[in-house]
Design an enzyme around this catalytic site. Structure first.
Site, PDB file in Angstrom:
ATOM      1  N   GLY A 214       0.818  -1.196   0.000  1.00  0.00           N
ATOM      2  CA  GLY A 214       0.000   0.000   0.000  1.00  0.00           C
ATOM      3  C   GLY A 214       0.852   1.246   0.000  1.00  0.00           C
ATOM      4  O   GLY A 214       2.006   1.244  -0.428  1.00  0.00           O
ATOM      5  N   ILE A 215       0.275   2.322   0.510  1.00  0.00           N
ATOM      6  CA  ILE A 215       0.985   3.595   0.560  1.00  0.00           C
ATOM      7  C   ILE A 215       1.394   3.886   1.996  1.00  0.00           C
ATOM      8  O   ILE A 215       0.785   3.381   2.934  1.00  0.00           O
ATOM      9  CB  ILE A 215       0.094   4.726   0.005  1.00  0.00           C
ATOM     10  CG1 ILE A 215       0.939   5.951  -0.340  1.00  0.00           C
ATOM     11  CG2 ILE A 215      -1.025   5.079   0.973  1.00  0.00           C
ATOM     12  CD1 ILE A 215       0.197   6.956  -1.190  1.00  0.00           C
ATOM     13  N   GLY A 216       2.451   4.659   2.164  1.00  0.00           N
ATOM     14  CA  GLY A 216       2.874   5.043   3.503  1.00  0.00           C
ATOM     15  C   GLY A 216       4.327   4.712   3.766  1.00  0.00           C
ATOM     16  O   GLY A 216       5.060   4.228   2.911  1.00  0.00           O
TER      17      GLY A 216
ATOM     18  N   GLU B  92      -2.689  -3.527  -5.945  1.00  0.00           N
ATOM     19  CA  GLU B  92      -3.805  -2.653  -6.313  1.00  0.00           C
ATOM     20  C   GLU B  92      -3.329  -1.241  -6.608  1.00  0.00           C
ATOM     21  O   GLU B  92      -4.003  -0.482  -7.307  1.00  0.00           O
ATOM     22  CB  GLU B  92      -4.883  -2.642  -5.216  1.00  0.00           C
ATOM     23  CG  GLU B  92      -4.592  -1.786  -4.004  1.00  0.00           C
ATOM     24  CD  GLU B  92      -3.881  -2.540  -2.896  1.00  0.00           C
ATOM     25  OE1 GLU B  92      -4.200  -2.298  -1.723  1.00  0.00           O
ATOM     26  OE2 GLU B  92      -2.989  -3.356  -3.202  1.00  0.00           O
TER      27      GLU B  92
ATOM     28  N   GLY C 116      -8.000  -3.014  -0.264  1.00  0.00           N
ATOM     29  CA  GLY C 116      -7.670  -4.325  -0.808  1.00  0.00           C
ATOM     30  C   GLY C 116      -7.028  -5.273   0.183  1.00  0.00           C
ATOM     31  O   GLY C 116      -6.550  -6.341  -0.206  1.00  0.00           O
TER      32      GLY C 116
ATOM     33  N   ILE D 230       5.727   2.499   5.887  1.00  0.00           N
ATOM     34  CA  ILE D 230       6.153   1.101   6.023  1.00  0.00           C
ATOM     35  C   ILE D 230       6.432   0.453   4.668  1.00  0.00           C
ATOM     36  O   ILE D 230       7.489  -0.162   4.480  1.00  0.00           O
ATOM     37  CB  ILE D 230       5.126   0.302   6.850  1.00  0.00           C
ATOM     38  CG1 ILE D 230       5.166   0.771   8.308  1.00  0.00           C
ATOM     39  CG2 ILE D 230       5.412  -1.203   6.771  1.00  0.00           C
ATOM     40  CD1 ILE D 230       4.127   0.137   9.204  1.00  0.00           C
TER      41      ILE D 230
END
Length: 618
Positions: A215-217, A238, A336, A219
């Site tokens: 995902g985003i961020g 995704e 997702g 981490i």
């Protein structure tokens, strides 16, 4: 050529009264590709409308339609809450949040659950054949276009033309405006020391040739940073962020080991800076497909060695994951996560990973909880989670009992909360009465308590022994031959009860030290060697001992453990290390002597006493 076609074939400007009506449902293209000028056109020229339901996924930037001043005209219904006017509207009860898996959002449009009257989308200008691209925001936008009664477009030169299933024909557009505006940019966040350690641990779970979702961020950014020395990685995610650029530049991504869409990076939307939007523009190696395809668990599972990396707001000690709410406050969305956790679980060699900091609010709150916070909702169930990673390590949960899960998760909680967490779960009998000590780290090992070892071409890990190893140590004991047990314990013990095993793995690592070398195959962890010392404060000395699985003897595991224990003892300024070995155990005696130990006289001829003066060790 393009300008000629556009001039000749562009649909008319929106006559909103003929396109929509009060009370209808309008889809707004989201993520970084919101058609802001088109929405403003509706605001400016669509006066007289009321109660229009604005449906969208995550919408970045200026979500002006969610402002208080438009509450009578627009009612927001979002699948994912962003940090802008939409979150404020949800918090104040002026907007709705509809939880839904990313793979299933499109189905709400097609099956009539949420029929779409009109779709507002951001498109690239049509090419010479009349085809326009949804660019960085295919996600659920393509499905909305296919199901909407009317399609209204903002033709925008800044929308990249992306490969895959991102195109619609101009004949499908009922009305349009031309307005060029850059996509929303979301710069990569700086990585702090906590995130850095999480990224290092997650990267340890990724093998060469794996396919990644993230995902985003901070981490994901930290994880991808530590994957730059990997090779032949693939992407099936995704979303894409700027973090993949570093991996591409390092040569870590080839996509050639993928077993689904080999050779191609597969995604449904992109959020980042202009560097990323330039990268995806007319790039045949990066393909965009609708979320119903990319996030479909059975499609995800077609990738062997699928690694799904997702975050959470909190995880309880049974493994339940909270990801979209903070108590009664809805914070984001399901996205997702469940799709990719499920898909990675079904993938051959797949690993679903939940990664999060161990604390929140300046270390005042533990994100590892005895039970989920009142009002919070479970996004990913305890049955789906294989790994939970914090800055304190990797908790392996697949196939673990509630007791084992609790101990694994306490181990990766912040040290100042471990005692409190253990006391909480003991009250519920999730762990037995004799489990009194909570896990402690070995300070001398530093921030990363896990060391990856290559031993004769095989991957092993050295780390502290901890209470979660109770059953593993018991299995280790029963794997030994009678001869090994006699040489280690000086007699032939018949039993290793869970209580005794618990006592052996419940170590105060700040005074004593206990290390193990393990092999991890998926979620299965097998102990292959254990080394420990017991500290005697009165003499400022410690006694050291080892045992190695028979199939691993002669490979240097005891030597590695001994060197590490010597380093720990020296750092603690312990003066002397001692060992007592059966006289017939010549291989173990040789290991000690090679490390600088010297024999001393012993009253028992069947034992050899060895001593190492630590201040003389270089």
């Amino acid at each position: 050529m393009v300008e000629t076609v556009m001039a000749a074939t562009l649909p008319p400007a929106p006559d909103w009264a003929s396109l929509i009506h009060s009370g209808c449902r309008v889809f707004v293209g989201g993520t970084a590709s919101v058609p802001y000028q088109l929405v403003q056109h509706l605001i400016d020229h669509g006066r007289g409308f009321s109660d229009i339901e604005m449906v969208h996924m995550l919408a970045l930037g200026d979500t002006r339609w969610a402002q208080e001043g438009y509450r009578n005209r627009f009612k927001v219904n979002t699948f994912f809450i962003g940090g802008n006017e939409v979150r404020r509207a949800v918090d104040e009860g002026r907007a709705d949040y509809t939880p839904c898996f990313l793979s299933e959002m499109s189905g709400l449009f097609s099956d009539g659950t949420l029929p779409i009257d009109a779709a507002l989308v951001n498109l690239s200008p049509p090419d010479e054949f009349g085809y326009c691209s949804l660019g960085a925001g295919v996600d659920i936008g393509m499905s909305a276009v296919r199901q909407a009664k009317k399609v209204i477009a903002q033709f925008n030169q800044f929308v990249p033309r992306t490969a895959g299933h991102s195109y619609i024909h101009i004949s499908e557009v009922d009305a349009c405006i031309e307005a060029d505006e850059p996509l929303v940019e979301l710069p990569t966040q700086s990585i702090d020391s906590v995130t850095e350690r999480i990224g290092q641990y997650v990267a340890m779970l990724v093998e060469d040739g794996a396919t990644l979702q993230f995902g985003i961020g901070k981490i994901p950014s930290a994880t991808l940073k530590y994957l730059q020395n990997h090779r032949d990685l693939g992407i099936h995610s995704e979303m894409l962020t700027d973090s993949i650029i570093g991996l591409l530049e390092a040569g870590a991504i080839s996509n050639k080991k993928k077993t689904f869409h080999p050779g191609k990076m597969v995604t449904s939307f992109a959020i980042g800076t202009q560097r990323l939007y330039t990268l995806i523009d007319n790039n045949p190696h990066i393909e965009f497909y609708p979320s119903s395809y990319v996030s479909k668990p059975t499609n995800i599972a077609k990738n062997d060695n699928m690694i799904a990396i997702n975050s959470a707001l909190e995880v309880d000690l049974t493994g339940q994951v909270v990801a979209d709410s903070l108590g009664y406050d809805f914070y984001s969305g399901m996205g997702g996560q469940v799709d990719f956790v499920s898909g990675a679980s079904m993938s051959k060699g797949g690993k679903p990973i939940i990664a999060l900091p161990s604390t929140a609010k300046n270390e005042s709150i533990s994100r590892i909880r005895p039970c989920i916070t009142e009002g919070s909702g479970v996004v990913t169930s305890r049955g789906n989670v294989h790994y939970v990673v914090t800055e304190y390590g990797i908790a392996s949960l697949k196939g673990k009992s509630i007791r084992e899960r609790a101990l694994e998760l306490i181990r990766v909680a912040h040290p100042k909360f471990r005692g409190e967490l253990l006391n909480e779960v003991r009250q519920h009998y999730w762990v037995p009465h004799y489990q009194e000590k909570y896990p402690t780290d070995i300070p001398e090992l530093g921030a990363i308590q896990l060391k990856k070892l290559n031993i004769q071409g095989e991957t092993f890990y050295m780390r502290p022994l901890n209470p979660a190893d109770e059953r593993r140590l018991q299995e280790f004991f029963y794997s030994h031959t009678k001869e090994t047990l006699r040489l280690r314990y000086n007699y032939d013990p018949k039993q290793m009860s869970r209580e005794k095993s618990c006592n052996l793995v419940s170590v105060d690592q700040k005074s004593d030290a206990a290390l193990c070398i393990v092999r991890q195959e998926g979620s299965r962890i097998t102990i292959h060697a254990v080394g420990r010392f017991y500290y005697a404060p009165a003499a400022n000395a410690c006694e050291v001992a080892f045992v190695t699985r028979e199939t691993q003897q002669g490979k240097g595991m005891a030597t590695r453990l001994l060197r590490q224990l010597i380093d720990i003892a020296r750092s603690r300024q312990i003066a002397t290390m001692m060992a007592y070995v059966r006289a017939e155990n010549t291989p173990m005696i040789a290991i000690f002597e090679q490390a600088g130990f010297r024999r001393v006289l012993s009253d028992d001829p069947t034992d050899v006493e060895l001593v190492l003066k630590l201040e003389h060790v270089k």
